[in-house]
Enzyme design. Structure first.
Site, PDB file in Angstrom:
ATOM      1  N   ARG A 125       3.930 -28.539  54.016  1.00  0.00           N
ATOM      2  CA  ARG A 125       4.582 -27.989  52.624  1.00  0.00           C
ATOM      3  C   ARG A 125       6.072 -28.046  52.763  1.00  0.00           C
ATOM      4  NH1 ARG A 125       0.674 -22.706  52.886  1.00  0.00           N
ATOM      5  NH2 ARG A 125       0.977 -23.299  55.264  1.00  0.00           N
TER       6      ARG A 125
ATOM      7  N   CYS B  50       8.598  -7.156  25.908  1.00  0.00           N
ATOM      8  CA  CYS B  50       8.501  -7.685  24.597  1.00  0.00           C
ATOM      9  C   CYS B  50       7.461  -7.023  23.593  1.00  0.00           C
ATOM     10  CB  CYS B  50       8.045  -9.193  24.223  1.00  0.00           C
ATOM     11  SG  CYS B  50       8.907 -10.278  25.185  1.00  0.00           S
TER      12      CYS B  50
ATOM     13  N   THR C   8       6.941  -8.270  20.145  1.00  0.00           N
ATOM     14  CA  THR C   8       6.879  -8.869  18.884  1.00  0.00           C
ATOM     15  C   THR C   8       5.453  -9.169  18.498  1.00  0.00           C
ATOM     16  OG1 THR C   8       9.095 -10.278  19.665  1.00  0.00           O
ATOM     17  CG2 THR C   8       7.480 -11.244  18.208  1.00  0.00           C
ATOM     18  N   ARG C   9       4.426  -9.362  19.353  1.00  0.00           N
ATOM     19  CA  ARG C   9       3.091  -9.879  18.958  1.00  0.00           C
ATOM     20  C   ARG C   9       2.524  -8.191  18.399  1.00  0.00           C
ATOM     21  NH1 ARG C   9       1.184 -13.259  24.276  1.00  0.00           N
ATOM     22  NH2 ARG C   9       2.918 -14.957  23.931  1.00  0.00           N
TER      23      ARG C   9
ATOM     24  N   GLY D  72       9.033 -16.093  29.830  1.00  0.00           N
ATOM     25  CA  GLY D  72       8.354 -15.002  29.178  1.00  0.00           C
ATOM     26  C   GLY D  72       7.053 -14.983  29.794  1.00  0.00           C
ATOM     27  N   GLY D  73       6.790 -13.631  30.523  1.00  0.00           N
ATOM     28  CA  GLY D  73       5.318 -13.502  31.166  1.00  0.00           C
ATOM     29  C   GLY D  73       4.915 -13.697  32.479  1.00  0.00           C
TER      30      GLY D  73
ATOM     31  N   GLY E   6      12.491 -13.037  34.050  1.00  0.00           N
ATOM     32  CA  GLY E   6      13.251 -11.805  33.988  1.00  0.00           C
ATOM     33  C   GLY E   6      12.673 -10.730  34.746  1.00  0.00           C
TER      34      GLY E   6
ATOM     35  N   MET F  68      15.833  -7.684  24.745  1.00  0.00           N
ATOM     36  CA  MET F  68      17.248  -7.655  23.781  1.00  0.00           C
ATOM     37  C   MET F  68      17.084  -7.491  22.455  1.00  0.00           C
ATOM     38  SD  MET F  68      19.111  -8.199  26.454  1.00  0.00           S
ATOM     39  CE  MET F  68      20.765  -8.389  25.517  1.00  0.00           C
TER      40      MET F  68
ATOM     41  N   GLY G 204      11.307  -5.144  21.183  1.00  0.00           N
ATOM     42  CA  GLY G 204      11.443  -5.122  22.679  1.00  0.00           C
ATOM     43  C   GLY G 204      11.591  -3.382  23.109  1.00  0.00           C
TER      44      GLY G 204
ATOM     45  N   SER H 292       3.470 -24.591  48.235  1.00  0.00           N
ATOM     46  CA  SER H 292       2.002 -24.389  48.733  1.00  0.00           C
ATOM     47  C   SER H 292       1.449 -24.975  47.473  1.00  0.00           C
ATOM     48  CB  SER H 292       1.774 -23.144  49.027  1.00  0.00           C
ATOM     49  OG  SER H 292       0.848 -22.972  50.073  1.00  0.00           O
TER      50      SER H 292
HETATM   51  N1  LIG Z   1      10.999 -14.941  23.208  1.00  0.00           N
HETATM   52  C1  LIG Z   1      11.015 -13.857  22.312  1.00  0.00           C
HETATM   53  O1  LIG Z   1       9.754 -13.662  22.037  1.00  0.00           O
HETATM   54  C2  LIG Z   1      11.923 -12.921  21.514  1.00  0.00           C
HETATM   55  C3  LIG Z   1      12.981 -12.997  22.138  1.00  0.00           C
HETATM   56  N2  LIG Z   1      14.175 -11.900  21.652  1.00  0.00           N
HETATM   57  C4  LIG Z   1      15.356 -12.051  22.280  1.00  0.00           C
HETATM   58  O2  LIG Z   1      16.040 -10.936  21.679  1.00  0.00           O
HETATM   59  C5  LIG Z   1      17.684 -11.363  21.365  1.00  0.00           C
HETATM   60  C6  LIG Z   1      17.573 -11.079  19.879  1.00  0.00           C
HETATM   61  O3  LIG Z   1      16.973 -11.975  19.208  1.00  0.00           O
HETATM   62  P1  LIG Z   1      17.306 -12.419  17.599  1.00  0.00           P
HETATM   63  O4  LIG Z   1      16.811 -10.918  17.035  1.00  0.00           O
HETATM   64  O5  LIG Z   1      16.672 -13.487  17.288  1.00  0.00           O
HETATM   65  O6  LIG Z   1      18.860 -12.172  17.474  1.00  0.00           O
HETATM   66  P2  LIG Z   1      20.131 -11.965  16.477  1.00  0.00           P
HETATM   67  O7  LIG Z   1      19.676 -10.835  15.796  1.00  0.00           O
HETATM   68  O8  LIG Z   1      21.325 -12.209  17.379  1.00  0.00           O
HETATM   69  O9  LIG Z   1      19.881 -13.465  15.391  1.00  0.00           O
HETATM   70  C7  LIG Z   1      18.803 -13.696  14.798  1.00  0.00           C
HETATM   71  C8  LIG Z   1      19.395 -14.133  13.450  1.00  0.00           C
HETATM   72  O10 LIG Z   1      18.188 -14.770  12.670  1.00  0.00           O
HETATM   73  C9  LIG Z   1      18.089 -14.088  11.649  1.00  0.00           C
HETATM   74  N3  LIG Z   1      16.403 -13.977  11.577  1.00  0.00           N
HETATM   75  C10 LIG Z   1      15.755 -14.492  10.439  1.00  0.00           C
HETATM   76  N4  LIG Z   1      14.183 -13.918  10.738  1.00  0.00           N
HETATM   77  C11 LIG Z   1      14.271 -13.612  11.958  1.00  0.00           C
HETATM   78  C12 LIG Z   1      13.382 -13.234  12.604  1.00  0.00           C
HETATM   79  N5  LIG Z   1      11.837 -13.149  12.462  1.00  0.00           N
HETATM   80  N6  LIG Z   1      13.720 -12.588  14.192  1.00  0.00           N
HETATM   81  C13 LIG Z   1      14.861 -12.769  14.168  1.00  0.00           C
HETATM   82  N7  LIG Z   1      15.877 -13.194  13.597  1.00  0.00           N
HETATM   83  C14 LIG Z   1      15.516 -13.531  12.336  1.00  0.00           C
HETATM   84  C15 LIG Z   1      18.686 -12.890  11.750  1.00  0.00           C
HETATM   85  O11 LIG Z   1      18.954 -12.230  10.357  1.00  0.00           O
HETATM   86  P3  LIG Z   1      18.632 -10.969  10.108  1.00  0.00           P
HETATM   87  O12 LIG Z   1      19.074  -9.984  11.236  1.00  0.00           O
HETATM   88  O13 LIG Z   1      19.177 -10.610   8.904  1.00  0.00           O
HETATM   89  O14 LIG Z   1      17.106 -10.881   9.675  1.00  0.00           O
HETATM   90  C16 LIG Z   1      19.969 -13.022  12.477  1.00  0.00           C
HETATM   91  O15 LIG Z   1      20.938 -13.612  11.822  1.00  0.00           O
HETATM   92  C17 LIG Z   1      17.636 -12.803  21.852  1.00  0.00           C
HETATM   93  O16 LIG Z   1      18.226 -12.567  23.044  1.00  0.00           O
HETATM   94  C18 LIG Z   1      16.128 -13.380  21.844  1.00  0.00           C
HETATM   95  O17 LIG Z   1      16.095 -14.303  22.778  1.00  0.00           O
HETATM   96  C19 LIG Z   1      13.817 -11.256  20.397  1.00  0.00           C
HETATM   97  C20 LIG Z   1      12.609 -11.250  19.858  1.00  0.00           C
HETATM   98  C21 LIG Z   1      11.367 -12.124  20.638  1.00  0.00           C
HETATM   99  N1  LIG Z   2       9.871 -10.295  22.009  1.00  0.00           N
HETATM  100  C1  LIG Z   2      10.933 -10.038  22.771  1.00  0.00           C
HETATM  101  N2  LIG Z   2      11.070 -11.031  23.802  1.00  0.00           N
HETATM  102  C2  LIG Z   2      12.293 -10.815  24.699  1.00  0.00           C
HETATM  103  C3  LIG Z   2      12.972  -9.694  24.471  1.00  0.00           C
HETATM  104  N3  LIG Z   2      14.136  -9.728  25.475  1.00  0.00           N
HETATM  105  C4  LIG Z   2      13.902 -10.712  26.049  1.00  0.00           C
HETATM  106  N4  LIG Z   2      12.859 -11.301  25.736  1.00  0.00           N
HETATM  107  C5  LIG Z   2      12.105 -12.422  26.180  1.00  0.00           C
HETATM  108  O1  LIG Z   2      11.509 -11.956  27.460  1.00  0.00           O
HETATM  109  C6  LIG Z   2      11.914 -13.195  28.450  1.00  0.00           C
HETATM  110  C7  LIG Z   2      11.682 -12.564  29.813  1.00  0.00           C
HETATM  111  O2  LIG Z   2      10.395 -12.085  29.903  1.00  0.00           O
HETATM  112  P1  LIG Z   2       9.861 -11.552  31.486  1.00  0.00           P
HETATM  113  O3  LIG Z   2       8.512 -11.468  31.381  1.00  0.00           O
HETATM  114  O4  LIG Z   2      10.291 -12.719  32.560  1.00  0.00           O
HETATM  115  O5  LIG Z   2      10.205 -10.433  31.680  1.00  0.00           O
HETATM  116  C8  LIG Z   2      13.118 -13.395  28.017  1.00  0.00           C
HETATM  117  O6  LIG Z   2      14.001 -14.688  28.633  1.00  0.00           O
HETATM  118  C9  LIG Z   2      13.080 -13.839  26.523  1.00  0.00           C
HETATM  119  O7  LIG Z   2      12.703 -14.545  26.115  1.00  0.00           O
HETATM  120  C10 LIG Z   2      12.732  -8.667  23.233  1.00  0.00           C
HETATM  121  O8  LIG Z   2      13.244  -7.648  23.182  1.00  0.00           O
HETATM  122  N5  LIG Z   2      11.582  -9.008  22.669  1.00  0.00           N
END
Ligand SMILES: NC(=O)C1=CN([C@@H]2O[C@H](COP(=O)(O)OP(=O)(O)OC[C@H]3O[C@@H](n4cnc5c(N)ncnc54)[C@H](OP(=O)(O)O)[C@@H]3O)[C@@H](O)[C@H]2O)C=CC1
Ligand SMILES: Nc1nc2c(ncn2[C@@H]2O[C@H](COP(=O)(O)O)[C@@H](O)[C@H]2O)c(=O)[nH]1
Length: 339
Positions: free
Chosen positions: A22, A174, A176-177, A204-205, A226, A258, A279, A303
């Site tokens: 390995r 998270c 979101t779902r 993620g995950g 994370g 976040m 989150g 591995s």
């Molecule tokens: N990987 C994942 O599944 C997820 C990750 N995150 C993490 O959480 C942090 C915050 O994320 P985020 O809320 O995008 O950050 P922000 O709030 O900084 O930015 C998002 C921007 O997009 C607009 N927006 C429009 N529709 C959406 C939507 N469906 N979801 C989010 N924003 C939208 C918001 O406007 P307005 O606020 O006026 O709506 C805002 O201006 C980031 O670090 C992100 O990576 C968050 C959720 C899911």
């Molecule tokens: N739906 C959300 N996703 C988020 C949030 N904050 C971060 N993240 C995502 O999760 C991964 C880390 O995942 P892990 O399973 O390794 O712990 C990170 O990189 C983002 O993409 C949130 O608040 N909501």
């Protein structure tokens, strides 16, 4: 309707192994544009309880890369970036402020940027990506996300993203779902997005080294973690003493999404009335074993490559052979000797 799968739904099928040890296999990865070359394909999550300079230096010294979060004043962000001894990504969002953040970080020497929003298959992200590319020039490495479909990945690639971050709603903190009903199980999101002609990051995950091997085999060139490092020494934030139900003291650190209300309270003075948290914030055990966590990841990856008969991650991807498993198959996969 199509079926979608994630890590626990599958196992990779072993292939003939040519390699004597390995130690021989190569865990390095260069992205498809040739701008990012890592000795291990691991990024740490841009979350305020995971990556600032200590984590960026820790993972950088191991051959991966840290992605510094963006939830802080611009000057703090510049100071944290400058404190890194190893190359790190910096993150920006899509607001007007974020152009100033990008400019200040560029002037401080950053050339690895991550455009970080929850839903990146979006017009405002496209506009930001174009503006940032114009500001930074073609040599800078720009990662953007998150998306969970080929169309989302293709949209970002067409707007000059070098690397695309994939994963919606699959992270360990998270919701979101549950809050929105949207998301794509991670292995399907990776496989579909990986058809684009750019490198992708599985985000993620990921809970174990085997999930990393599966993500790479399904087409991710890098993974973002994370929770695997949450609570470890290089993460930002204090160590807190808590009392358990039985009265015993335990040491913990905070790990939080976040998009949690705790983050909104800290950085935005509370949750705006048109949004809800996507989150949660949890206590995780404080641990001093970050070295062992990364050694376990690298050992599992080495591995895994040889189980796949592969000397490199790209060969592992070419040879992908997997099966779906049943709940019985999953429980057989876990240590199950009982006394
Ligand atoms: N990987 C994942 O599944 C997820 C990750 N995150 C993490 O959480 C942090 C915050 O994320 P985020 O809320 O995008 O950050 P922000 O709030 O900084 O930015 C998002 C921007 O997009 C607009 N927006 C429009 N529709 C959406 C939507 N469906 N979801 C989010 N924003 C939208 C918001 O406007 P307005 O606020 O006026 O709506 C805002 O201006 C980031 O670090 C992100 O990576 C968050 C959720 C899911
Ligand atoms: N739906 C959300 N996703 C988020 C949030 N904050 C971060 N993240 C995502 O999760 C991964 C880390 O995942 P892990 O399973 O390794 O712990 C990170 O990189 C983002 O993409 C949130 O608040 N909501």
């Amino acid at each position: 309707m199509t079926d979608a799968i994630t890590y626990d739904d599958v196992l990779l099928v072993p292939s003939y192994n040519h390699w004597e040890s390995r130690k021989i296999v190569d865990t390095a990865m260069t992205d498809k544009t040739g701008k990012l070359n890592l000795q291990i394909p691991v990024m740490t999550a841009n979350m305020d309880t995971i990556t600032e300079s200590a984590m960026a230096d820790f993972i950088g010294a191991k051959g991966g890369v840290g992605v510094i979060h963006r939830f802080m004043p611009i000057q703090d962000n510049v100071d944290i970036f400058k404190a890194c001894a190893h190359k790190a990504f910096v993150s920006i969002g899509c607001s007007a402020d974020d152009m100033a953040r990008a400019e200040a970080l560029r002037d401080a020497g950053a050339d690895l940027f991550c455009i970080d929003v929850a839903h990146a298959h979006a017009r405002y992200v496209g506009k930001t990506l174009k503006a940032i590319r114009d500001m930074l020039g073609k040599e800078a490495c720009i990662m953007a996300g998150n998306v969970a479909t080929y169309a989302g990945a293709d949209y970002l690639a067409s707007l000059s993203a070098d690397i695309i971050k994939v994963g919606i709603g699959g992270g360990s903190v998270c919701t979101t779902r549950i809050k929105t009903g949207f998301g794509v199980p991670n292995l399907t999101a990776i496989r579909n997005s990986a058809r684009v002609d750019r490198s992708i990051v599985a985000d993620g995950g990921i809970r174990a080294p085997g999930d990393i091997v599966k993500a790479l085999a399904f087409g991710a060139d890098f993974v973002m973690i994370g929770s695997m490092l949450a609570g470890s020494r290089p993460t930002p934030g204090p160590v807190i003493r808590r009392k358990k139900g039985d009265g015993e003291d335990v040491l913990v650190k905070s790990y939080r999404g976040m998009a949690s209300s705790e983050v909104q309270d800290k950085y935005h003075g509370g949750m705006a009335e048109w949004k809800t948290a996507e989150g949660v914030s949890v206590d995780v055990p404080y641990c001093e074993s970050e070295e062992a966590i990364v050694a376990d990841i690298i050992g599992g990856l080495r591995s895994g490559l040889t189980y796949g008969g592969a000397a490199t991650i790209r060969e592992l991807q070419r040879k992908l052979d997997f099966i779906r498993i049943t709940p019985a198959g999953r429980s057989e996969s876990l240590a199950h000797r009982t006394l």
